[in-house]
Structures are given as C-alpha cells and as structure tokens.
Design a protein around this motif. Structure first.
Motif, PDB file in Angstrom:
ATOM      1  N   UNK A  66       0.791  -1.221   0.000  1.00 16.65           N
ATOM      2  CA  UNK A  66       0.000   0.000   0.000  1.00 16.65           C
ATOM      3  C   UNK A  66       0.825   1.274   0.000  1.00 16.65           C
ATOM      4  N   UNK A  67       2.147   1.141   0.153  1.00 10.31           N
ATOM      5  CA  UNK A  67       2.973   2.340   0.273  1.00 10.31           C
ATOM      6  C   UNK A  67       3.601   2.776  -1.048  1.00 10.31           C
ATOM      7  N   UNK A  68       3.414   1.976  -2.099  1.00  7.93           N
ATOM      8  CA  UNK A  68       4.065   2.262  -3.396  1.00  7.93           C
ATOM      9  C   UNK A  68       3.118   1.919  -4.546  1.00  7.93           C
ATOM     10  N   UNK A  69       3.405   2.428  -5.747  1.00 10.83           N
ATOM     11  CA  UNK A  69       2.669   1.917  -6.915  1.00 10.83           C
ATOM     12  C   UNK A  69       2.947   0.418  -7.018  1.00 10.83           C
ATOM     13  N   UNK A  70       1.883  -0.389  -7.034  1.00  9.71           N
ATOM     14  CA  UNK A  70       2.042  -1.819  -6.801  1.00  9.71           C
ATOM     15  C   UNK A  70       1.367  -2.634  -7.894  1.00  9.71           C
ATOM     16  N   UNK A  71       2.126  -3.501  -8.578  1.00  5.06           N
ATOM     17  CA  UNK A  71       1.596  -4.254  -9.724  1.00  5.06           C
ATOM     18  C   UNK A  71       1.960  -5.740  -9.671  1.00  5.06           C
ATOM     19  N   UNK A  72       2.150  -6.258  -8.471  1.00  9.21           N
ATOM     20  CA  UNK A  72       2.580  -7.649  -8.325  1.00  9.21           C
ATOM     21  C   UNK A  72       1.350  -8.562  -8.204  1.00  9.21           C
ATOM     22  N   UNK A  73       1.363  -9.669  -8.971  1.00  3.68           N
ATOM     23  CA  UNK A  73       0.250 -10.632  -8.913  1.00  3.68           C
ATOM     24  C   UNK A  73       0.797 -12.044  -8.933  1.00  3.68           C
ATOM     25  N   UNK A  74       0.576 -12.742 -10.046  1.00  2.00           N
ATOM     26  CA  UNK A  74       1.070 -14.123 -10.195  1.00  2.00           C
ATOM     27  C   UNK A  74       0.597 -15.040  -9.075  1.00  2.00           C
ATOM     28  N   UNK A 381      -6.903  -9.125 -15.672  1.00  2.00           N
ATOM     29  CA  UNK A 381      -6.255  -7.995 -14.983  1.00  2.00           C
ATOM     30  C   UNK A 381      -4.740  -8.185 -14.871  1.00  2.00           C
ATOM     31  N   UNK A 382      -4.216  -9.081 -15.692  1.00  2.00           N
ATOM     32  CA  UNK A 382      -2.801  -9.403 -15.604  1.00  2.00           C
ATOM     33  C   UNK A 382      -2.302  -9.776 -16.992  1.00  2.00           C
ATOM     34  N   UNK A 383      -1.095  -9.398 -17.314  1.00  2.00           N
ATOM     35  CA  UNK A 383      -0.550  -9.721 -18.631  1.00  2.00           C
ATOM     36  C   UNK A 383       0.957  -9.871 -18.523  1.00  2.00           C
ATOM     37  N   UNK A 426       0.354  -7.195 -12.929  1.00  2.00           N
ATOM     38  CA  UNK A 426      -1.065  -7.203 -12.555  1.00  2.00           C
ATOM     39  C   UNK A 426      -1.527  -5.801 -12.226  1.00  2.00           C
ATOM     40  N   UNK A 427      -2.779  -5.528 -12.549  1.00  2.00           N
ATOM     41  CA  UNK A 427      -3.335  -4.244 -12.146  1.00  2.00           C
ATOM     42  C   UNK A 427      -4.755  -4.437 -11.647  1.00  2.00           C
ATOM     43  N   UNK A 428      -5.026  -4.012 -10.431  1.00  2.00           N
ATOM     44  CA  UNK A 428      -6.366  -4.165  -9.859  1.00  2.00           C
ATOM     45  C   UNK A 428      -6.983  -2.788  -9.658  1.00  2.00           C
ATOM     46  N   UNK A 429      -8.113  -2.772  -8.929  1.00  2.00           N
ATOM     47  CA  UNK A 429      -8.811  -1.499  -8.672  1.00  2.00           C
ATOM     48  C   UNK A 429      -7.993  -0.555  -7.805  1.00  2.00           C
TER      49      UNK A 429
END
Lengths: 447, 125, 523
Positions: A66-74, A381-383, A426-429
C-alpha cells in the motif's frame, strides 16, 4: 504473567488436591534425565509494548504494497477489502471457535460454510463446493489425485500456463504417490496445443484460467477433447475476481474447479493464510476431499446445518480417506464469504470491470514504452510484458525507484533464456492513473 | 436348497449352484446404525477372497465389505445405491450387495454356518 | 466387513417439549437468521465503486453472458446477518472449551494486531526479496525459537496445517530412505493415533501396520521392536499420546527404531504439554510437526487456518522442502526453486505455493515473545496441573480406562461408569451444553469405549475449573441416580438448535442452497 490465571496459592492448593508434592511429580513418565531443570535458553516474558516495539522493527524493514505503486500478482492479488470484513472475522465467536463438531452450538460457522459453498458453486459454475482447502496450490494437487481416483488412471497433463509453484506441488505429491505428470513448456502467450497431449492414459488435464501469464482462452474445446478420451478437465483459477466478467469454467465443461480465493476478503500476508476453493459436479462429490456443511433438521424439525459425508475424511476413514486434510481455512473462508456478500452480483461485476479496464489502460501505457511490449493477446487484470534486457534486473531497478512492477518470470522458472525477459504484471482497482504514469516513467528510465 | 454361510467380517453368503449372493448380516446392520451410503462392485470384476469390493457407510463409520470367497462379480444390487436404508430394513434379504460366480467352492468350508456365526457374535460382544 | 462400533451414534435424539414458542422463533438474544440467499438480492450491494474507465475490452470474446446470481447485502444488513450468525457459536472467549487434543487456549489480541501490521499483512510473497527482509528475518527468528524449544536441528515452515506437516515430515523420511536406495514400504502406527497419521502414510503409498497399546494406554518398546523389520520405514507416534499420557518408553522406542534403520515421526499435536519441560530432540525423534494453532495459540477460526512447521533431526535436514530461508551476512534470502538450491540441501519438492502461513508465524512469534521462556514453561505446567485437577475432581464419579494416575495436559475418561444408566457419552456431552459448556472431545481416541477427553488448557482459572467440575459432578450424579433422564436424552434444550439429524443430512445431501422449485413448474 497476563495470560495465566492461576496464582501461586492456587497451584499449591491444586497440587495438594491432586495428591502430589510438586509439579514434576506429574511429569514422572518422562525418561530419566530428559526433564529440563531450567526454562529454555530464550528471552524472558515481555509486556505488550515491548513486543510491539520488537515486531514493529521487523515490520518496518518491509515495503508494504500500500505504500508504493504496486503491480505484483502471479497468484496473489491486492484488492480493497471493506472495513466490515476484518471487523466481523475478529468477533470472538468466529475467531475463537473450533471446527463445528457440536452443531447445536456452532450453527453460525455451519451456516456461513453452507453459504460459502453455495457462493463458490455459483461463481465457478459448478454443482457443489467444499468448505475450503488450504490454498489454491494444494487444492489443485488434491484435484489431480481425485481425478486419478475417479478415472483409475495415473497421468495428469499440466498446461504450460499453470503457475510453476502449483506445478511443483502437483509434481511433488504425484511423485510420491506413484502418479505421472506430463507438463507442457511455459506458455506465456497461451498458444500451446494441449489437446494433442491427451491420450487414453490421461486422467486429467489441468489448465489455469486466466493463466499465470494472464492469458485467457476458451476451455470448451479442451473439455470436449478430454471427455472424448475419458479424461477430466481441472480448471485452476488464481484470480477469482475475473469470474465476475469472464465465463465460468463450469460453463465451459470443467469437471473440477480449484481456485485461490485470497482475492476476495483476504490480504496478501506474504503468501498465507489463504483459502483454497474446490468445486465439482454432483456425481463426483463422494470423491471430493475436505469438509462439507449440509442442511438437515433438528429434533424439533427446524432447519439446521451439520458437517456431513464425513466418512470420506481422515478421522473416520483413516488410511482409506480421500485426503489427509483436517484443519482447513475456516476464517479465510469467512472473510471470503462476507466480502462476496457485500459485493453481490452487482459489486463483483463492477469490481471485475474496473480491474480489466485498469489492466487495459496499463497495458497500453507500458506497450508505448520503448523497449517494452505486451505479449498477452487476451487477458483479465494481468498480462506478460517483454522488456529489453534481463527482467529480474529491471524489476530490481524499478523497486529502487519505488515501483513494485510485477514478477519476473525467471523468479518462477529460473535458467530459461527465452523467459528471462518477461515480467508478469497485474493491475487491480487499487491502481490509480498516477500509479500507472509512475510505472511507465520509471520503466522508461530503467530500460 | 441354498447353502448359507457367514464370515467373521459379518457377511452372509447364500450359494445356489455356482452363484453366491453376498450381503452384510443383520447384526452388522444393527452395529452400524443408519446406513447412508452403499457402493457396490462393477459387474465382471474378478476378486479374490478377502479383497475389499464394496463399501457401506453409516453416519459414524465407513466400512469395507470384503469378498468372502473368490470369483467373478455377476450382478450388483442397484437398488442399494438409490436406497441405502434398505440395509437397515432387510439386511439379509432385499439388501443383498452383489452376486458372484464362485471360483473355488472349497473356500466355503472356511466359513461358518448360522449357529457358528451366532456363537461368534455372542463371544465377541 | 470391518466394523467401527466406537463412533458417535447419530440421530436427532428425543425431542421433548419445544423450548421456543415465540412468533418469530427468536429467543431473546438468539435470532433465527435466514440464509443469505433468502435475505439478499442481486440488485443489492454493500460496496460502492466508481464507474470503470471506458475502453476497449481485451477479453478475447470470453465475456460472461449470464449473471453469476450472487445475492448481495447492504452494509447494515450484512453486519446484522453475520453478527446474528456469530451469536450462534460457542467460543473460547465465551466459556470453557475443553476439547481434548484440540488445545483451545486463549488467543491474545496482540497477536492479531501484529499480524495486521502493514509490514507483515500487506506484503506480497513475490515482491523483490530485498523489500521483505524483515519478513524473512521474522521467519528466521521464529525458526530459532522452535529449534531451541524442541532441541532439533532444522525445520521447514511451509506446511499449512498439522496434517500437511505430517506429510512434509513423512516425505522427508521417504526421501531419506530413497537417497539410501532403500525401498521400505511399511509405517507403524499405534491404534490410538489421530486419524491423520494412517491417512498420511497411506496417501504416500505406505502400508500401515498398527501396534496395539498396552493395558496402561501406552506403547511398549517391545511391541515396536516386534513389529520392526527390514521393510519398516518409520513409526508415527504421538507424544504425549492421545490418551493424555507421556509415553514412558519413548527414548527406548527411538533407539530400537533407529537400530532397525527406520525413522521416528512424532505427531506433535500435544507438544503444548511439554514446551519448556522436555525437548523432543533429546528423546531421539527425527521429525515432528508443531501445530502453531494449538501450542502457540494462533486462533482456530472455526476450523482453520492452521500452520504446521516441521522440526527435523540432522539425518532428515537435507530433505526439507522448498522454500527455505538462509542468512547471507546481514541479508536474508528465500531459496524458492530447484535451480537455486544451496550446498547440503536436497529438497524433496514443494508442498505449497509461496512460503507458508506468514500470518500464523507472526501470531506464534508474538505469543512466544510475550510468554518468554519462563511463561511458556509455566503455561505447560499449568496446562498439566489443570488437567490433573479435573481428574482429581471427577475420579470418584467417572472411570478412567487406564486407572487413576497422573495425566499430561488432558484427562481421559471412558463410559464404564455410565453402564446401565441408559445415558451415553453423547447424551452426557449434550447435557453439558445446557450447562453452558462446550463438550469435551468424545469417542476419541477410538481405543477407549465411549471416550471423553478433557483438555482445559492453562487459560482456565481455578474458579472456572471448580465451576466446571461442579457441573460435571452434578450431571454425573444425575446420570447415575436421577429418575428423569430427559435432561440427557433431550439435551441440548437451551441451545439455538436441538440435536440435528445427521442421517438425513447424509442420506439426502443438500450441500448448497438452490432456489425452491414450485410444484407446478416441477411437474
């Protein structure tokens, strides 16, 4: 000691009542010389404040999502969880209750499990679901073993789009139970020909949807091909929010659906505890592992719920059980079911649409960066992104710039040159326009 | 007249010609309590004596039913799958589990007759 | 047919007179709450979100056409639904929960608070390792505590629960045998074992050979010796055992097992009795799982999540599964794949995605730091003291299968004292509910007729134990002398539900809600 209600006087009185001289008389069966004379060599008891300080220091050495731009999924996704979810699951009556073996005084747990099972069945498009497994990966391995029991065959065909760590779990359990695994090569684009691998020995085909690389494809042709050879289709979903927008595996002919339910109601928590979902067709229910809540009536004829069909389970069947699973993920299932109830159809659909729109927006933005290219044609939501150079180094440099930009494929499948330039994004809401702009900017700088 | 035999695993065997009908005894049914599920073997399966071939479940217990003698399964009682309560109602009659063609009639000699089984039950109580 | 006649009798029991005759079916603070599917609607939601951005979909034509059909609730309705459900649950925080072998001890709320620190609760298992150094450090600290408390040499943290830990430990054993080229295929399990033990062994393709217990409820080294042979891979033994007794010959058992070339797996479900008092490593054990949700008080949560780290001896250490953490100077690293495996390690594989139950690691470590070595030792002593105090309070009225002798953290009674009363263990347990207690574990272990296994834990005060003992004494006398058995046969009368019909549930399984089909439509 704030946790121990007995006073020194209590202890003395109690020993007298029992009729022994000292506490160690109760440990008389411990072999000679094996009873420790002193407490172990560890620090002494601490107050709340001191413990908070100590753990706070460790927590401060991590970078919260929550403290950074975050795009981790997998396989694990950061979503917004409504405040009431965490409040409710911390109610004593849920948090500090055991498995509902006494149904008269655990109707709360049993009813929410029954509701949970129904929600999971609806979401996956299946007939019936169990009361949860440990997580998505163990649920998947259990599904493979269930397929072996149902088909009396021993070979599982695993898609190259299956999460490599899920594959490792299936591999491990298969190798020790004498079963075979035919795993396809990593398939970032979702173009493998899995149908060609199905033969008369095949017990099941395991396909992740969306795949670990984010790609989605129609499962119906795979289901048809599997069924034609007497095999089953196991669909694995690691991002269940997707099912608010894309067709359910059940609609496309899956026989068993396993999923990681973390996305709904549960935080990232560095990988666990999460909640495994497990759904199947009515006709297979007796081979399904795990607990099941079922509806019945009480002595006055009132509706009530009990754990049922428990003869499948280890505490009764012992060595003939369908699985050795005992404790499952009750509280995480509760978080899932509360969040799902708050969402409803309407909320889930909107949440899924926002996720997809955000991912499309991000894909367009990153695709425009020189040296980066989105390789996944259809996704939720992931590529997967191909970058110039070594993806692990790129992710590392992005982290230095305060952007957690995804998972380099080489972290999951090391030592493969053709995969070394790929990142799963990954990118979520939770992501904003600003987050996406920062990502694109940082990527431009490090490439 | 049919030969009637019993096993120590609480099963009955009724033999007519080379066909044996097999089920669980009334005593077993009483011990199990309400039977909620029965799984019968596939027709054509070749089994040897002592092999687990069927399953009977009550709420509290799941038990294997063993083939008391060797042979080939010729028929399975489909009614039981739909109505497992039949086992409680008529364990030694309508609730037969399966029929098989005997491979070796001599194996029957190892089983008990009714008096022997009754004594066995009494003894193990 | 193999019969298990020890199980719990099913059936709804006698109904007697109805406890509730209100218009609503509610009873004061206890509310009837319909199913979500009966109160919710697909038009309702409790989450407000903005309209998504307009843009072209890239779903490859796989859009869902039909709605999912999930009912929603607004926030106030959802709160009421779940609060009402919660009020139909018994809980440790509400009363004595003496489930033997389950260890229902107090769950400190600081543990919950710590697990929710963003630095632990909001980190992703696959974000760069340099951004989660504190998390890996915490795993190392927890490992250090567990190794010190058990006297073992290595461990794996990743198993998700006790049974998963058993699998991990047994897979280490299988791998160790395979590394020596040995193909042993038999595992020894005593009759009194938890059901997960034989289930785990069989799951891995082992043949289970059971060992009978002695008349005193423990396992004789001689019996183990007799069952050992060149085909035996391991023994799985619970210590303290499921009868609540410390196995007096455990060290001797370890010796004969090792002599025969087999390994000793210890089910650590009852480790809570001996933390800080006895170290399993000093007894010759090769592998033992630890239920963090029992011994180290991570909450049971209505049936999980759990966590089942496994401690290992030197002989098994190399085979621990992926992932594992290592320290490199002042940095910590998680080894996640075969390709990165360090010297001296030959992992048997992987048991789960990611790294295990971090949320439970934080809670367990919070418990350990709070209690300290002195508090943990005292907790074990108090748990054993409390169980023996209950034994002393009931021994004249209830019977113990193995005679009146000290127990560990749980005390076992059988139903011999109920003979000819017409009251069963089940009836007695259900009558406890009306007195405000959760029943003890019943009909387990299977080796004891009508077993009642009581584990009070260290969390109960003397006053609370006195009240519990008083209630059980009253019930025991009523069962023996009372003319009115309805107190037992109709019990529970004061719970949200009377006894439930388990036969109906199993014969006509209804495992999910389905919309009612109107009669005309069905025909």
């Amino acid at each position: 000691m704030r946790f121990l209600p007995l006073t020194t006087e209590d202890r003395r009185d109690m020993l007298a009542r029992i009729g022994v001289a000292g506490i160690d008389d109760l440990f008389a069966d411990v072999p000679k010389g094996k009873l420790l004379a002193e407490p172990p060599n560890l620090p002494k008891a601490k107050g709340e404040l001191e413990v908070e300080r100590e753990l706070g220091r460790l927590a401060a050495r991590n970078t919260p999502a929550g403290s950074v731009p975050f795009f981790v999924g997998a396989g694990a996704y950061r979503h917004h969880v409504p405040a009431s979810v965490d409040h409710l699951i911390q109610r004593s009556e849920f948090l500090t209750s055991y498995t509902p073996y006494q149904p008269e005084i655990t109707q709360g747990t049993l009813q929410y499990l029954f509701e949970f099972q129904t929600q999971v069945a609806l979401l996956t498009g299946m007939d019936v679901a169990n009361a949860s497994m440990y997580d998505g990966s163990t649920a998947t391995a259990e599904a493979v073993l269930m397929a072996h029991r149902l088909t009396r065959r021993k070979k599982a065909v695993l898609s190259g789009g299956l999460h490599p760590q899920y594959r490792a779990v299936v591999d491990t359990l298969s190798s020790y139970s004498g079963a075979n695994v035919d795993a396809l090569d990593a398939d970032p684009k979702g173009i493998e020909d899995i149908v060609a691998r199905i033969d008369s020995e095949t017990s099941c085909v395991v396909v992740q949807y969306p795949s670990v690389y984010g790609s989605i494809r129609d499962l119906q042709p795979i289901a048809d091909a599997a069924h034609a050879k007497g095999a089953l289709l196991i669909a694995v979903v690691t991002e269940v929010v997707s099912l608010g927008l894309i067709k359910s595996p059940g609609e496309m002919g899956a026989d068993i659906v396993t999923a990681e339910g973390q996305s709904i109601g549960n935080g990232l928590i560095f990988g666990g505890p999460y909640v495994g979902l497990f759904a199947t067709r009515d006709k297979f229910v007796r081979q399904m592992p795990g607990r099941l809540a079922g509806e019945t009536v009480d002595a006055e004829g009132r509706r009530g719920f009990v754990l049922t069909l428990s003869t499948r389970e280890q505490h009764i069947r012992r060595e003939k059980a369908t699985s050795n699973i005992c404790t499952n993920s009750g509280l995480c299932a509760l978080a899932f079911t509360i969040h799902m109830t708050l969402l409803g159809d309407k909320g889930l659909t909107r949440l899924a649409r926002i996720n997809h729109a955000n991912a499309v927006a991000l894909a367009e933005k990153l695709d425009a960066v020189d040296g980066a290219e989105v390789v996944t044609p259809a996704f939720f939501n992931e590529f997967t992104l191909r970058v110039r150079g070594d993806a692990a180094k790129v992710i590392d440099k992005l982290a230095d710039k305060g952007v957690l930009g995804g998972v380099p494929v080489s972290r999951l499948v090391p030592g493969k040159a053709q995969l070394s330039d790929l990142i799963i994004v990954a990118s979520t809401e939770i992501n904003t326009d600003e987050d996406r702009a920062k990502y694109a900017q940082a990527l431009k700088e490090v490439l | 007249m049919a030969i009637e035999k019993f096993s120590k695993d609480h099963e009955w065997v009724r033999v007519e010609g080379d066909i044996a009908t097999i089920g669980i005894t009334n005593h077993a049914q009483e011990q199990l309590g309400d039977v909620v599920f029965v799984e019968v073997p596939e027709v054509g399966r070749k089994v040897s004596a002592g092999e687990a071939v069927a399953v009977v479940e009550s709420v509290k217990a799941a038990s294997d039913v063993y083939a008391p003698v060797s042979g080939e399964v010729t028929e399975a009682n489909a009614d039981l799958a739909a109505n497992s309560a039949l086992v409680n109602e008529d364990a030694e009659g309508k609730a037969w589990f399966f029929k098989m063609r005997l491979a070796n009639t001599a194996e029957l000699d190892a089983l008990m007759d009714r008096a022997g089984y009754d004594a066995f039950v009494k003894e193990s109580a | 047919m193999a019969m298990n006649t020890q199980g719990r009798p099913p059936g709804p029991g006698a109904s007697g007179k109805s406890a509730t005759d209100t218009f609503t079916g509610n009873s004061g603070l206890d509310h009837e709450q319909p199913l979500l599917f009966e109160v919710g609607g697909t038009a309702k939601t409790g989450v407000d979100m903005p309209e998504p951005k307009a843009g072209k979909a890239r779903l490859g034509g796989l859009e869902r056409k039909a709605s999912v059909g999930l009912p929603g609730l607004t926030e106030p309705e959802a709160l009421r639904h779940y609060v009402r459900l919660s009020q139909r649950n018994y809980a440790i925080d509400a009363g004595v929960y003496p489930l033997g072998s389950c260890t229902m001890k107090h769950n400190a709320r600081l543990n919950e608070k710590m697990a929710r620190l963003p630095g632990f609760g909001d980190i992703h298992p696959l974000q760069p390792q340099k951004t989660v150094q504190g998390a890996i450090a915490l795993m190392e600290v927890l490992s250090g505590y567990l190794l010190e408390l058990t006297g073992m040499k290595a461990l794996t943290l990743s198993p998700k629960a006790g049974a998963h830990g058993e699998l991990a430990g047994m897979l280490c054993i299988k791998a160790a045998h395979e590394a020596k080229g040995s193909k042993r295929n038999i595992v020894l399990v005593p009759d009194s074992a938890h059901g997960t033990n034989p289930a785990t062994a069989a799951f891995m393709g082992y043949t289970v050979r059971s060992i009978p217990a002695r008349a005193d409820g423990t396992v004789a080294a001689e019996a183990v010796q007799a069952a050992l042979g060149p085909d035996v891979a391991a023994i799985m033994l619970t210590n303290p055992n499921t009868c609540g007794l410390f196995e007096p010959e455990v060290a001797e058992i370890a010796r004969v097992v090792h002599e025969a070339g087999a390994y000793f797996y210890c089910d650590g479900a009852n480790f809570n009795a001996i933390v800080g008092k006895v170290r399993p490593g000093d007894l010759g054990i090769d592998a033992m799982h630890i239920n963090l949700h029992k011994t180290f008080s991570t909450p049971h949560g209505g049936g999980g999540p759990g966590s089942g780290p496994v401690v290992l001896s030197d002989a098994l250490a190399p085979f621990a599964p992926l992932p594992y953490s290592i320290r490199e100077g002042d940095k910590f690293r998680l080894v996640e794949t075969e390709g990165e495996v360090t010297k001296g390690h030959t992992p048997f594989g992987r048991l789960t995605a990611f790294h295990g139950q971090m949320g439970m690691f934080v809670r367990a470590l919070t418990y350990m730091l709070s209690h300290g070595s002195d508090g943990m030792r005292q907790a074990s002593e108090d748990a054993v003291l409390n169980a023996n105090y209950i034994r002393a309070g009931l021994r004249d009225l209830m019977t113990q299968p193995f005679g009146d002798k000290p127990c560990m953290h749980e005390v076992l009674f059988d139903d011999a004292w109920l003979k000819d009363t017409g009251v069963t263990t089940l009836d007695f347990s259900k009558a406890m509910i009306d007195e405000g207690f959760h029943p003890m574990t019943m009909y387990f272990p299977l080796v004891v007729h009508g077993a009642m296994l009581i584990e009070p834990t260290e969390s109960e005060s003397k006053q609370s134990l006195d009240q519990f003992i008083g209630a059980l004494r009253f019930l025991a006398k009523e069962a023996k002398q009372g003319n009115d058995k309805s107190r037992f046969k109709e019990a529970p009368r004061l719970a949200p539900r009377r006894r439930l019909d388990e036969t109906k549930a199993a014969r006509e399984p209804r495992l999910r809600w389905r919309p009612a089909v109107s009669k005309e439509a069905a025909e």
